[in-house]
Structure formats: structure tokens, C-alpha cells
Design an enzyme around this catalytic site. Structure first.
Site, PDB file in Angstrom:
ATOM      1  N   ASP A 236      30.909 -17.773 -58.286  1.00  0.00           N
ATOM      2  CA  ASP A 236      29.804 -17.002 -58.861  1.00  0.00           C
ATOM      3  C   ASP A 236      29.067 -16.360 -57.681  1.00  0.00           C
ATOM      4  OD1 ASP A 236      27.706 -15.880 -60.184  1.00  0.00           O
ATOM      5  OD2 ASP A 236      27.345 -17.611 -61.480  1.00  0.00           O
TER       6      ASP A 236
ATOM      7  N   ILE B  73      26.431 -14.381 -57.515  1.00  0.00           N
ATOM      8  CA  ILE B  73      24.986 -14.630 -57.644  1.00  0.00           C
ATOM      9  C   ILE B  73      24.794 -15.376 -58.950  1.00  0.00           C
ATOM     10  CG2 ILE B  73      22.672 -13.651 -57.846  1.00  0.00           C
ATOM     11  CD1 ILE B  73      23.594 -11.222 -56.254  1.00  0.00           C
TER      12      ILE B  73
HETATM   13  C1  IPD Z   1      23.345 -17.965 -65.692  1.00  0.00           C
HETATM   14  C2  IPD Z   1      22.447 -18.970 -65.029  1.00  0.00           C
HETATM   15  C3  IPD Z   1      21.491 -19.573 -66.035  1.00  0.00           C
HETATM   16  C4  IPD Z   1      22.203 -20.190 -67.187  1.00  0.00           C
HETATM   17  C5  IPD Z   1      23.145 -19.185 -67.837  1.00  0.00           C
HETATM   18  C6  IPD Z   1      24.100 -18.616 -66.810  1.00  0.00           C
HETATM   19  P1  IPD Z   1      24.212 -15.958 -64.175  1.00  0.00           P
HETATM   20  O1  IPD Z   1      24.305 -17.453 -64.778  1.00  0.00           O
HETATM   21  O2  IPD Z   1      23.206 -19.995 -64.445  1.00  0.00           O
HETATM   22  O3  IPD Z   1      20.688 -20.594 -65.464  1.00  0.00           O
HETATM   23  O4  IPD Z   1      21.274 -20.643 -68.127  1.00  0.00           O
HETATM   24  O5  IPD Z   1      23.873 -19.883 -68.828  1.00  0.00           O
HETATM   25  O6  IPD Z   1      24.927 -17.648 -67.419  1.00  0.00           O
HETATM   26  O7  IPD Z   1      24.414 -15.008 -65.318  1.00  0.00           O
HETATM   27  O8  IPD Z   1      22.875 -15.809 -63.574  1.00  0.00           O
HETATM   28  O9  IPD Z   1      25.316 -15.914 -63.169  1.00  0.00           O
HETATM   29 CA    CA Z   2      26.485 -14.698 -61.783  1.00  0.00          CA
END
Ligand code: IPD
Ligand code: CA
Length: 264
Positions: free
Chosen positions: A86, A88
Site C-alpha cells: 500500500d 499510502i
Molecule cells: C483505508 C485506511 C482506513 C480504513 C479503510 C482503508 P486507504 O486505506 O486504511 O483506515 O478504514 O478501510 O481502505 O484507502 O487509505 O489506503
Molecule cells: Ca492506499
């Protein structure tokens, strides 16, 4: 150095470089590139650029490995190892200027499906704070050179964290899960980056964490951090579209699982 430690070293080195790029791009201003599953689910130009950097570094250093990234998808390799990335995590925080965002990089034995893999190493780097969390299977979890351990006791109740998906249709169900766990909580946090939530459970800054609907890149590195810090992570897919992750010390994990039950 074991193979797992070498993978963790590489994950850490690349996470630092990638996180520094994200931090610099943040200071220059955020440019929205697209929306994904819903209008609230955003991608910035930095998400894409940072993932490209990570992918290029891994291709140079580990050309036979597979890759699964949030922004650019999957490529299978020949070595049996897949990098789950991931670029970010916490993109909405990043876009709003909240420092809770991170780069998450894991090396797993197996392919892109979490059911089939076994995490070997991981790194979660928080560029705005400057903390690097890393773990190699069998060698512990670390914040820099400080070894991590999940909390042992929660006499005043557990400090819990969770997250909510981007689809408003799922909010009612997630809020009813929150209602079910509150009897064991001293308080609840929703900081907005799942990989950091898991790193903080490993570090004993949170006692437990639960969330439905995470993607593999959200939890690959963070789950290994928790396990290597002596905690337990489980994933249940009673609702196969939104599997539930629960993490904490064995005691907190088991109590969370009991309170949440198998309802979706
Ligand atoms: C999100 C973050 C967030 C979580 C979401 C994720 P992203 O990832 O981790 O805390 O609640 O389910 O999708 O979109 O910022 O990479
Ligand atoms: Ca992300």
C-alpha cells in the site's frame, strides 16, 4: 542475517524512501487523480507515483518476485514470494493534511490471495512522524531498534481502534459492531490508516483493533507486526465481501471475537 530479516531490511529501506517521497509531495500540495469504489475513496497522484517507485525498486532488487499493489494491481513472479504494497495507507488523512498515513510493504510466501499466503517480512513507515515499524517472521517486531510487544493487561478496559469502509451502505453494520464491543472498551479510536492501527497494536499503543472490508495491502505488513509482537490476528469471512480482521493480545482478541460474534 536470515532470509526473512533480509526481506525486512529491504522492505524497510524501500518504505523509507517511498515515505520520504510521499512527504515531499504532500508539502508540494495534493492532487486528486481519481475516485475508486465511491466518491469518498480517493487516489492522489502521490499514491500512484509512490507505488511506481516501490515497484521499480523491487523490480531492480528482486526481479523474480510477484507484486500486488493497491494502485497498479498484481503481477505473478517465479520465486514464490509476492510483495504486497500500500503506497499510502490513510490516503484521506494524507489529502486532508492529517499526519496519520504510512507506507506499508510486506513480503509474503504465496500469491495475491491472503488465504494462500504466509507473511515473511513487513515494514510500515510513518513519514510525518518518522517512525519505522518492521518485522521478520521469527525475529520479532521493531520500532527502529526498540522491540515491540502487545499489551498484557487492560485493567481499565481496552483502548480499541477500528475503521469504516468508504461505502455509506456499510456504516450502519459497522456502527452496530462498535456498539457490541463498547462494553470491553475504555475508549475507541478511528485514526484512518489500518496499517498504522495494526503497528500501534504491536507497539502496545492500542490494545485491540477490528475492521471489516480491509484489502490485502491494508493488513499484510501490520498483521505480521502484531503476531511478531506476541499478539493474535484472525480473519473471518462470514461476510465474504467484507472479511473481518481482529487483532490484539490473545485475551483482547478472544474477547473481541466473542462480542462481535459471527454476524456480518
Ligand atoms: C483505508 C485506511 C482506513 C480504513 C479503510 C482503508 P486507504 O486505506 O486504511 O483506515 O478504514 O478501510 O481502505 O484507502 O487509505 O489506503
Ligand atoms: Ca492506499
Amino acid at each position: 542475517m536470515s532470509d526473512e530479516q533480509e526481506l525486512a531490511r529491504l522492505a524497510s529501506e524501500i518504505a523509507r524512501e517511498a515515505g520520504e517521497l510521499a512527504r515531499v509531495r504532500r508539502a508540494q500540495g495534493v492532487h486528486l487523480a481519481a475516485t475508486k469504489s465511491s466518491i469518498a475513496d480517493i487516489v492522489t497522484a502521490a499514491d500512484r507515483e509512490v507505488e511506481e517507485l516501490i515497484r521499480a525498486r523491487l523490480a531492480e532488487q528482486r526481479p523474480g518476485d510477484g507484486f500486488l499493489g493497491e494502485e497498479s494491481g498484481a503481477d505473478s513472479g517465479e520465486s514464490g514470494i509476492t510483495w504486497v504494497v500500500d503506497p499510502i495507507d490513510g490516503t484521506v488523512n494524507y489529502a486532508y493534511g492529517i499526519p496519520s498515513y504510512c507506507v506499508s510493504i510486506a513480503a509474503v510466501q504465496g500469491g495475491a490471495d491472503p488465504e494462500s499466503w504466509h507473511a515473511l517480512a513487513g515494514a510500515v513507515f510513518s513519514p510525518a512522524i518518522g517512525e519505522l515499524f518492521s518485522a521478520a517472521r521469527g525475529h520479532g517486531a521493531w520500532n527502529g531498534d526498540h522491540r515491540l510487544s502487545v499489551t498484557a493487561e487492560t485493567p481499565a478496559g481496552a483502548l480499541l481502534a477500528t475503521g469504516f469502509g468508504y461505502d455509506p451502505a456499510t456504516h450502519d453494520g459497522d456502527l452496530s459492531t462498535v456498539r457490541r464491543v463498547m462494553p470491553m472498551a475504555r475508549d475507541l479510536r478511528r485514526a484512518g490508516a489500518a496499517a498504522l492501527d495494526l503497528a500501534y497494536v504491536a507497539a502496545g499503543r492500542l490494545d485491540g483493533y477490528f475492521e471489516r472490508g480491509l484489502k490485502p495491502w491494508d493488513f499484510a505488513a501490520g498483521s505480521l507486526l502484531v503476531q511478531e509482537a506476541g499478539g493474535v490476528v484472525s480473519r473471518s469471512d462470514v461476510d465474504s465481501a467484507r472479511p473481518l480482521i481482529i487483532a490484539g493480545s490473545a485475551a483482547v482478541h478472544d474477547r473481541l471475537r466473542e462480542l462481535i460474534g459471527d454476524e456480518s
